[in-house]
Motif scaffolding. Structure first.
Motif, PDB file in Angstrom:
ATOM      1  N   ASN A 281       0.859  -1.173   0.000  1.00 62.02           N
ATOM      2  CA  ASN A 281       0.000   0.000   0.000  1.00 62.02           C
ATOM      3  C   ASN A 281       0.898   1.225   0.000  1.00 62.02           C
ATOM      4  O   ASN A 281       1.356   1.684   1.051  1.00 62.02           O
ATOM      5  N   GLU A 283       0.260   4.359  -0.701  1.00 60.76           N
ATOM      6  CA  GLU A 283      -0.314   5.571  -0.102  1.00 60.76           C
ATOM      7  C   GLU A 283      -0.127   5.603   1.404  1.00 60.76           C
ATOM      8  O   GLU A 283       0.212   6.628   1.993  1.00 60.76           O
ATOM      9  N   GLU A 284      -0.342   4.464   2.059  1.00 62.40           N
ATOM     10  CA  GLU A 284      -0.197   4.385   3.510  1.00 62.40           C
ATOM     11  C   GLU A 284       1.238   4.062   3.935  1.00 62.40           C
ATOM     12  O   GLU A 284       1.573   4.170   5.121  1.00 62.40           O
ATOM     13  N   ASP A 335      -8.991   2.167   0.040  1.00 61.73           N
ATOM     14  CA  ASP A 335      -8.512   2.086   1.419  1.00 61.73           C
ATOM     15  C   ASP A 335      -9.067   0.872   2.146  1.00 61.73           C
ATOM     16  O   ASP A 335      -9.184   0.860   3.369  1.00 61.73           O
ATOM     17  N   ARG A 336      -9.393  -0.169   1.375  1.00 62.64           N
ATOM     18  CA  ARG A 336      -9.893  -1.418   1.969  1.00 62.64           C
ATOM     19  C   ARG A 336      -9.073  -2.603   1.458  1.00 62.64           C
ATOM     20  O   ARG A 336      -8.698  -2.669   0.283  1.00 62.64           O
ATOM     21  N   ASP A 350     -10.121  -2.231   7.066  1.00 66.06           N
ATOM     22  CA  ASP A 350      -9.623  -0.882   6.845  1.00 66.06           C
ATOM     23  C   ASP A 350      -8.118  -0.984   6.634  1.00 66.06           C
ATOM     24  O   ASP A 350      -7.385  -1.496   7.490  1.00 66.06           O
ATOM     25  N   GLY A 352      -5.790   1.160   6.637  1.00 67.70           N
ATOM     26  CA  GLY A 352      -4.940   1.979   7.484  1.00 67.70           C
ATOM     27  C   GLY A 352      -4.817   1.470   8.899  1.00 67.70           C
ATOM     28  O   GLY A 352      -3.755   1.540   9.510  1.00 67.70           O
TER      29      GLY A 352
END
Length: 432
Positions: A281, A283-284, A335-336, A350, A352
């Motif tokens: 991921n 983005e995270e 975001d899943r 989730d 995040g």
């Protein structure tokens, strides 16, 4: 221990690796697709299918093997082997007609090691393909490169040793000029990078894992080294400004320098027989890592410029301990994060925080990885059934299908069609 044999012409092309997803078009080059993330391009994928509905072609495939089909242009490639492992084959099928273009025995094996694993086969590692070349891998039994235009063998290696014990499972990975292979056996555990043009070794790195499994009375590994086994396929990520190879094994996972094979970081855990491929991921800045067999857990590892050395106590952001898969690879949508357990439970998390948003049971026996095609999740079990689920914070089934045979190979998807390998056949399934 790292064996260094680097030449300038063999340096990893990092830019190529990071741009590869945009270059492949509608192909499915590895068992997790274009970006190694389970996402397919295109729309119009089938929502309903059966033996009587949606099947464009159905082609029998001899032998017993769970390698997933890979696709380049109008060619569909896979491996197979006899059930006893004495013969191993390369198979190429015409993507438009289903006609078998190539069915070639690559080699005989005089004394294959007994599998000792009812789930595995001698042909479980999936091939990887690119323009003009396909690479087929059978663990220590051999690796071969074939020219996809002439169907002639380019090179082969059968000298990379490892006692798989319960059979090979790790698939090869193309990284720029390199072909990366993983050997996690009961005797030796290492990652090796070959020059993909010649098959020559560029670097090799042995695992530094402390298995802590030596029997005090015999001085030998417990259970013949079974807790040292692994089946995972590495993943290339760019984190902290550096591209690296993430490679989970038994009891530990590692980040390796792509050019040299040097170990950058490690995390340690209790489980062995790691098989579910990691997910990145960007983005995270989180790497989702499955810890293996026994009681599998999902760990989110924080990846940045500080991820160096043993980061078990410093970079694990969160863990999910229940209903995690042993074999099926998860998929990230927005975001899943969606996961399929071996017992057939799909979980939505989730991405995040790891918070579970919903869980739904589909079956009681699942192995194939989850993919995303046409914006929907595709989930398959070992009995021949499949389900289509819309991603979101509430469970919503939007389609389903069933074929006559069970399915352990992960699905492929191109141009609105599913390419599904069952126990004895490969199918092309089309939507309306």
């Amino acid at each position: 221990w790292v064996m260094m044999m680097i030449k300038k012409s063999h340096l990893v092309l990092i830019t190529f690796v990071m741009m590869a997803g945009s270059m492949y078009g509608g192909n499915w080059p590895g068992y997790r697709g274009v970006g190694d993330d389970g996402h397919a391009e295109g729309e119009g994928y089938p929502l309903m299918w059966s033996e009587e509905e949606g099947v464009v072609w159905k082609t029998p495939i001899h032998g017993r093997a769970w390698s997933s089909p890979v696709i380049w242009g109008d060619q569909v490639w896979m491996t197979t082997a006899t059930e006893d492992g004495t013969e191993m084959f390369a198979i190429c099928v015409d993507g438009e007609t289903g006609e078998v273009i190539l069915d070639e025995k690559l080699w005989d094996v005089a004394e294959p090691e007994p599998l000792s694993n009812p789930v595995n086969t001698y042909g479980s590692p999936s091939p990887v393909i690119e323009e003009g070349r396909v690479y087929l891998h059978f663990g220590s039994y051999g690796t071969v490169c074939i020219d996809t235009e002439t169907m002639e063998e380019v090179w082969r290696r059968q000298d990379l040793e490892c006692r798989h014990y319960r059979g090979p499972g790790s698939s090869p990975v193309i990284v720029g000029d390199l072909l990366v292979l993983t050997f996690d056996g009961i005797d030796v555990q290492y990652v090796v990078a070959l020059d993909k043009a010649t098959g020559e070794t560029v670097w090799r790195t042995d695992r530094s894992t402390d298995f802590n499994d030596i029997d005090v009375e015999t001085g030998k590994p417990q259970r013949d080294g079974d807790w040292r086994k692994g089946y995972n396929t590495p993943l290339v990520v760019e984190a902290g400004g550096k591209a690296q190879l993430v490679s989970p094994g038994a009891k530990a996972a590692f980040g390796y320098d792509l050019e040299t094979g040097e170990e950058i970081w490690t995390v340690t855990y209790e489980q062995h027989s790691s098989a579910s491929r990691p997910v990145w991921n960007e983005e995270e800045g989180l790497l989702y890592l499955n810890t293996g067999y026994g009681q599998p857990e999902l760990w989110a590892i924080r990846m940045d410029e500080t991820t160096q050395g043993d980061v078990t106590d410093s970079h694990v952001a969160w863990k999910v301990l229940k209903r995690m898969p042993k074999r099926s690879a998860p998929v990230l949508v927005g975001d899943r994060l969606y996961l399929l357990s071996d017992e057939g439970v799909v979980s939505c998390l989730d991405a995040g925080s790891g918070e579970v948003k919903w869980e739904e049971r589909f079956s009681d026996k699942c192995t194939a990885a989850v993919i995303v095609a046409g914006g929907n999740l595709y989930v398959f079990d070992e009995l021949g059934k499949g389900w289509v689920v819309a991603p979101g914070d509430e469970f919503m089934k939007v389609g389903e299908g069933e074929l006559d045979e069970g399915m352990l190979a992960s699905p492929a998807a191109v141009d609105g069609d599913l390419i599904l390998r069952t126990v004895g056949h490969v199918y092309r399934v089309r939507g309306e």
